[in-house]
Scaffold this motif. Structure first.
Motif, short mmCIF file in Angstrom:
data_model
loop_
_atom_site.label_atom_id
_atom_site.label_comp_id
_atom_site.label_asym_id
_atom_site.label_seq_id
_atom_site.Cartn_x
_atom_site.Cartn_y
_atom_site.Cartn_z
N CYS A 43 80.23 87.71 12.85
CA CYS A 43 80.92 87.13 11.70
C CYS A 43 80.74 85.62 11.68
O CYS A 43 80.75 84.98 12.73
N CYS A 52 85.14 83.26 6.96
CA CYS A 52 85.39 84.69 7.13
C CYS A 52 86.63 84.90 7.99
O CYS A 52 87.61 85.50 7.56
N ASP A 73 93.22 90.16 10.96
CA ASP A 73 91.81 90.16 11.35
C ASP A 73 91.66 90.36 12.85
O ASP A 73 90.73 91.03 13.31
N PHE A 114 81.19 85.62 17.04
CA PHE A 114 81.29 84.72 15.90
C PHE A 114 80.25 83.61 16.00
O PHE A 114 79.88 83.18 17.09
N TYR A 172 77.07 92.57 9.94
CA TYR A 172 77.17 91.11 9.77
C TYR A 172 78.11 90.82 8.61
O TYR A 172 78.01 91.43 7.54
N MET A 173 79.02 89.87 8.84
CA MET A 173 79.89 89.40 7.77
C MET A 173 79.68 87.91 7.58
O MET A 173 79.79 87.13 8.52
N ILE A 204 88.16 90.43 7.45
CA ILE A 204 87.52 90.99 8.64
C ILE A 204 88.15 92.33 9.01
O ILE A 204 87.45 93.28 9.38
#
Length: 402
Positions: A244, A249, A270, A286, A334-335, A378
């Motif tokens: 992420c 995000c 999240d 991250f 993937y974010m 998330i």
């Protein structure tokens, strides 16, 4: 097949010339994390019905990729490697060098949504039903009009009555060749034909009918492959790593500045989503483009690795993939939310963006969350990953049982 009769050798043959004018080295350009040609080679290999799988090429790089994905390589001559060379001429040259082949399944490298089950059914038509040639078609519901661009005359409807336009559900449509594959016996090919003798078509599903010719086709094909492509034997696209973008995000993208230091905030919802995936043995990490200080990172108390000051997110993700022993992007979720995330969003097998992501990120084939960055996006994406995994599991095992 009568007793003592030799089983006819059926080969898959992918023609992959190196001198493509539309898209240079198109056949090995990455599509959704794999070389374009790899998608059809994997389908041909896994269908289990071919006696051999070949790539005909004049290019060293294409040869290397073909061998990597389990194909044999025929080095075609310069005579059939020209812009004007036809597929038929190239197949005829291949057969001169491989007399053991009796039937050729010419598969187009530019049809990346081809599935093994489709090939198995076509092979059955050849072997069991005795067809001499089988080719792929797709059904379209398109109204055709006569071409009067040169004559300037009055155009006329060619396949329908304009006074009684049929509804789509009341019309079977028409069948069009989609170029995905052409199977033919060597006897037909020797006569200069890819279609003839006892002939049949195989109708492909519209979602599997994808062809790449020019650059504009590429993003459409990439989205289609991620949704409908064949990902190999076993349970495909099982997420092993979630990456992420921390900025926008996990956080809302804002920095709160005090006299002595910066402050960031994130939602505990999240954190619940992250820990839920970790319990399911999904690695969560991250990335941040900002050079966050160690004191700030310690304050966040995140239960996962964070890489800061990242200028090339793709490179970092691929380093993590190698570290974790992951072979392909299909295993990565993937974010992201910003322009720098777009490349990774396109490559990842599963991708998502917060509701307030930039337009370009939203236009990738991804889940657009109902929640914004820093507000539960998330957790929503984590639940989507887990739900998708269970759905794919059920679908896979149902297919195995049938």
């Amino acid at each position: 097949m009568a007793d003592g009769e030799r089983r006819r050798h059926l080969c898959a043959l992918v023609l992959a010339r190196g001198g493509s004018k539309g898209i240079p080295l198109k056949n090995i350009k990455d599509l959704a994390g794999r070389p374009l040609i790899a998608w059809v080679l994997r389908a041909a290999r896994d269908c289990g019905g071919f006696d051999s799988v070949w790539v005909s090429t004049d290019n060293d790089d294409i040869e290397e990729v073909a061998l990597e994905y389990g194909a044999k390589v025929h080095r075609r001559s310069p005579d059939v490697s020209k812009d004007t060379s036809s597929s038929l001429e190239t197949i005829q040259e291949f057969l001169k060098h491989h007399p053991e082949v009796d039937i050729v399944g010419n598969i187009q490298a530019t049809s990346p949504c081809l599935h093994p089950e489709t090939l198995r059914k076509v092979i059955e038509m050849i072997r069991r039903d005795g067809y001499d040639s089988v080719f792929s078609v797709v059904r379209h519901h398109l109204f055709r009009w006569s071409d009067v661009s040169k004559s300037g005359g009055e155009t006329k409807a060619e396949n329908f009555n304009p006074n009684r336009r049929p509804r789509r559900q009341d019309w079977n449509g028409e069948l069009y060749e989609n170029g995905s594959f052409y199977f033919a016996t060597k006897e037909l090919i020797a006569q200069g034909k890819l279609q003839g003798g006892k002939i049949a078509y195989y109708e492909m599903k519209p979602e599997h009918s994808v062809d790449i010719d020019i650059d504009l086709d590429w993003p459409i094909a990439e989205q289609r492959v991620k949704r409908y492509g064949y990902y190999g034997k076993g349970n495909p696209k099982v997420v092993k790593l979630l990456v992420c973008n921390l900025d926008g995000c996990l956080t809302d993208g804002r920095v709160y500045v005090s006299r002595n230091h910066d402050l960031l905030s994130y939602s505990l919802k999240d954190l619940d989503g992250i820990q839920m995936l970790q319990r399911k043995e999904v690695e969560v990490r991250f990335v941040s483009e900002r050079d966050l200080g160690s004191a700030l990172l310690d304050t966040l108390k995140l239960p996962c690795k964070v890489e800061t000051n990242v200028s090339d997110k793709k490179q970092v993700v691929e380093q993590w993939m190698e570290e974790l022993g992951l072979s392909c992007w299909e295993q990565v979720a993937y974010m992201g939310c910003s322009y720098s995330d777009v490349q990774c969003l396109k490559l990842a097998g599963t991708s998502g963006v917060p509701y307030d992501a930039c337009v370009e990120a939203k236009m990738t084939d991804c889940l657009v969350c109902k929640y914004s960055g820093g507000g539960g996006a998330i957790q929503e994406f984590a639940e989507y990953i887990e739900h998708s995994k269970e759905s794919r599991k059920r679908k896979f095992y149902n297919n195995q049982e049938s």
